[in-house]
Design an enzyme around this catalytic site. Structure first.
Site, short mmCIF file in Angstrom:
data_model
loop_
_atom_site.label_atom_id
_atom_site.label_comp_id
_atom_site.label_asym_id
_atom_site.label_seq_id
_atom_site.Cartn_x
_atom_site.Cartn_y
_atom_site.Cartn_z
N CYS A 381 -12.22 44.66 -13.31
CA CYS A 381 -13.17 43.68 -13.85
C CYS A 381 -12.94 42.31 -13.20
CB CYS A 381 -13.07 43.65 -15.37
SG CYS A 381 -14.62 43.13 -16.13
N HIS A 518 -13.77 48.99 -16.90
CA HIS A 518 -12.37 49.12 -17.35
C HIS A 518 -11.98 50.60 -17.42
CE1 HIS A 518 -11.58 44.93 -18.57
NE2 HIS A 518 -12.89 44.88 -18.76
N GLU A 520 -9.19 51.89 -17.74
CA GLU A 520 -8.06 52.14 -18.66
C GLU A 520 -8.51 52.67 -20.01
OE1 GLU A 520 -9.11 49.21 -17.58
OE2 GLU A 520 -8.67 47.54 -18.94
N1 GLN Z 1 -14.71 36.98 -16.88
C1 GLN Z 1 -15.34 38.01 -16.13
C2 GLN Z 1 -16.77 38.23 -16.57
O1 GLN Z 1 -17.14 37.85 -17.65
C3 GLN Z 1 -14.56 39.30 -16.17
C4 GLN Z 1 -14.44 39.88 -17.55
C5 GLN Z 1 -13.37 40.93 -17.66
O2 GLN Z 1 -12.47 41.00 -16.83
N2 GLN Z 1 -13.40 41.72 -18.69
O3 GLN Z 1 -17.55 38.81 -15.87
#
Ligand code: GLN
Length: 565
Positions: A381, A518, A520
């Site tokens: 992410c 994600h 995970e």
């Molecule tokens: N801050 C980033 C976004 O909003 C990544 C978010 C995250 O890593 N969950 O896109």
């Protein structure tokens, strides 16, 4: 069979591992061939933990249907190997929210809206909603500790449910702490007695007492607890501290907990099939090698903030018989000067998800270090977004390339806020209010991703389309796609309409991959996630050639590698 309910409460103090106990009991009952579901009721007023700081509350776990939930739901999914959803987690906030919404709508027909019966009825219907798919057993974990003001409405609701549903369909398990005083060599039952008494004073008589303790409780102590707490002598169990959380189901099985539950609830007698769990625990104790992974992030002080991530890495190591030693590196403390020393000895570097500009420069340095030194890298992410920004700045030479999250005015917004995207789950176009970069809706939950042939991504998944869970606002900016591809950063996973970039990777690198989702949240101890598995495998290959680096790492006093199991 009518659904049977098991309510799990906690006493004495928090953090006794109620979530793991609930998940483990679920795993044992599932291994007996029963259809099981679990639900968490959290006493706080936030409608969901989505708005809570991971420092305080730990990881926000995301389900397929896009619910932002308590991290215990991650344990539930990992132990039961079945997806959770919105209905598996309620908070006082969400309960009050619906009561107040109904009140405003006039649903209560002029009545005075009260905690009892209106709030408790709302809680009861939330509890009953989890068993609508004809589950044999629903396990309900009540967050907080008995005696807290906040959890009273929940306790009152579960008290009422015993008469609503019939005694034979409801079971109360109370988890307490039984301290062992080392100096005196004594086990103290008093806190447990008090906590069970507290529970009784609100009308709930525990059926089973589960005692968290450093040592095994002998029959004499168990009999004493049973006597004082008014339960059967064979209804007191030790939940002894174990080395790995994956040992808990077998530990509770050895104690005979699932059997007692089955007897009290009149569940069909059947021996659980625990072969998978036995194999898992065997592997946990027979690692062949050690792999070191550095996690470069902001919430490095709190392992709870990266719970699923930590577990996913452990799962990956289990498959290849590697003990993964994790080192959490605070990106805010990384400088050009200490970078090498802090990351020395790492066979793989992982930059996890996160929000906000804090510590970004350190993360970019870590990405660059992995890219230039050909160290296996996984960016998740925000970690993927950092990989994109780093590549734009140092390979495409767009000096001010950035995410609009950190610099809304950059001339090269390689990561940007999308105003519109197609939501494949709900089959509808989603729009986002971009007037504020901080607020606005997130892309949440499971989205499809199509993989490109001949890529590391495809090699890992071995299928053309996958589904992964998201929680973010910003996206890769397709305007720059051709430049990235030409310079060697492949867009190896895209949304089916090819508008969203879900995976990037480097062509000329042993293993360097970033994903916008994600992974995970989808890893299971029995079935590690393909991306984590391949990342850890790539890191394993590094161990063969990195003896020199290892010895250097041992000298670096800042780098603390600890056990991951
Ligand atoms: N801050 C980033 C976004 O909003 C990544 C978010 C995250 O890593 N969950 O896109």
């Amino acid at each position: 069979m009518k659904t049977k309910f098991i309510f799990i409460t906690g006493g004495v103090l928090s953090s006794l591992g109620k979530g793991l106990a609930a998940a483990s009991i679920g795993a044992l009952l599932k291994a007996r061939g029963l259809k099981v579901t679990i639900q968490k009721l959290d006493p706080y007023i936030n409608v969901d933990p989505g708005t809570m700081n991971p420092f305080q509350h730990g990881e926000v776990y995301v389900t397929d249907d896009g619910a932002e939930t308590d991290l215990d739901l991650g344990h539930y999914e990992r132990y039961l190997d079945q997806p959770m959803s919105q209905i598996n987690n309620f908070t006082s906030g969400s309960i009050y929210h619906s009561v107040i919404t109904k009140e405003r709508r006039g649903d209560y027909l002029g009545g005075t809206v009260q905690v009892i019966p209106h709030v408790t009825d709302e809680i009861k219907s939330a509890i009953l909603s989890v068993a609508r798919k004809e589950e044999d057993v629903a396990i309900i974990e009540i967050g907080g500790t008995v005696g807290d003001i906040e959890s009273l409405p929940f306790l009152e609701a579960i008290r009422q449910l015993r008469s609503d549903l019939g005694k034979e369909n409801v079971l109360y398990i109370h988890l307490t702490l039984v301290p062992y005083i080392k100096a005196a060599g004594e086990i103290k039952t008093k806190p447990t007695q008090h906590s069970v008494k507290e529970l009784r004073s609100i009308g709930i008589q525990a059926d089973i007492i589960l005692c968290r303790c450093e040592v095994d409780l002998d029959q004499e102590i168990k009999a004493k607890i049973a006597l004082f707490c008014n339960v059967d002598p064979d209804a007191v169990f030790t939940a002894k501290d174990v080395q790995s959380i994956y040992e808990v189901p077998l530990m509770l099985y050895d104690e005979g907990l699932d059997q007692k539950v089955a007897i009290l609830l009149k569940l069909p007698a059947k021996n659980p099939n625990l072969q998978d769990w036995k194999n898992l625990v065997h592997r946990l104790h027979h690692f062949k090698r050690q792999v070191r992974i550095a996690i470069v992030g902001k919430y490095v002080n709190l392992k709870e903030s990266y719970k699923s991530l930590h577990e996913a890495i452990v799962h990956a190591g289990l498959e290849s018989e590697s003990h993964v030693a994790l080192s959490y590196v605070n990106s805010e403390e990384l400088t050009e000067q200490n970078l090498k020393k802090k990351l020395e000895g790492a066979h793989g570097i992982l930059v996890p998800g996160g929000f906000g500009a804090r510590g970004i420069e350190g993360k970019l340095m870590a990405v660059r270090h992995a890219r230039e030194n050909r160290i296996p890298f996984l960016g998740i992410c925000l970690g993927m977004q950092c990989a994109v920004i780093e590549f734009a700045r140092n390979v495409l030479l767009l000096q001010d390339a950035d995410s609009q999250e950190f610099n809304p005015d950059t001339a090269h917004p390689v990561i940007y806020l999308m105003t519109e995207w197609y939501d494949f789950r709900n089959q509808a176009v989603q729009t986002r209010d971009t007037s504020s970069h901080k607020g606005g809706t997130m892309r949440l939950g499971a989205y499809p991703c199509v993989l490109r042939a001949d890529t590391r991504a495809m090699q890992a998944y071995r299928t053309r389309q996958v589904t992964e869970r998201h929680r973010h606002r910003y996206e890769f900016n397709m305007k720059f796609a051709a430049d990235f591809e030409a310079a060697g950063m492949l867009l190896s996973g895209l949304s089916p309409d090819e508008k969203l970039v879900e995976i990037i990777e480097l062509k000329d690198h042993p293993w360097f991959l970033g994903c916008q989702f994600h992974p995970e949240f989808r890893s299971n101890p029995m079935r590690p996630h393909p991306l984590f598995r391949d990342f850890v495998r790539a890191a394993e290959l590094m161990t063969a050639s990195s003896e020199g680096r290892d010895s250097l790492a041992e000298q670096a006093e800042d780098v603390e590698f600890d056990g991951a199991a």
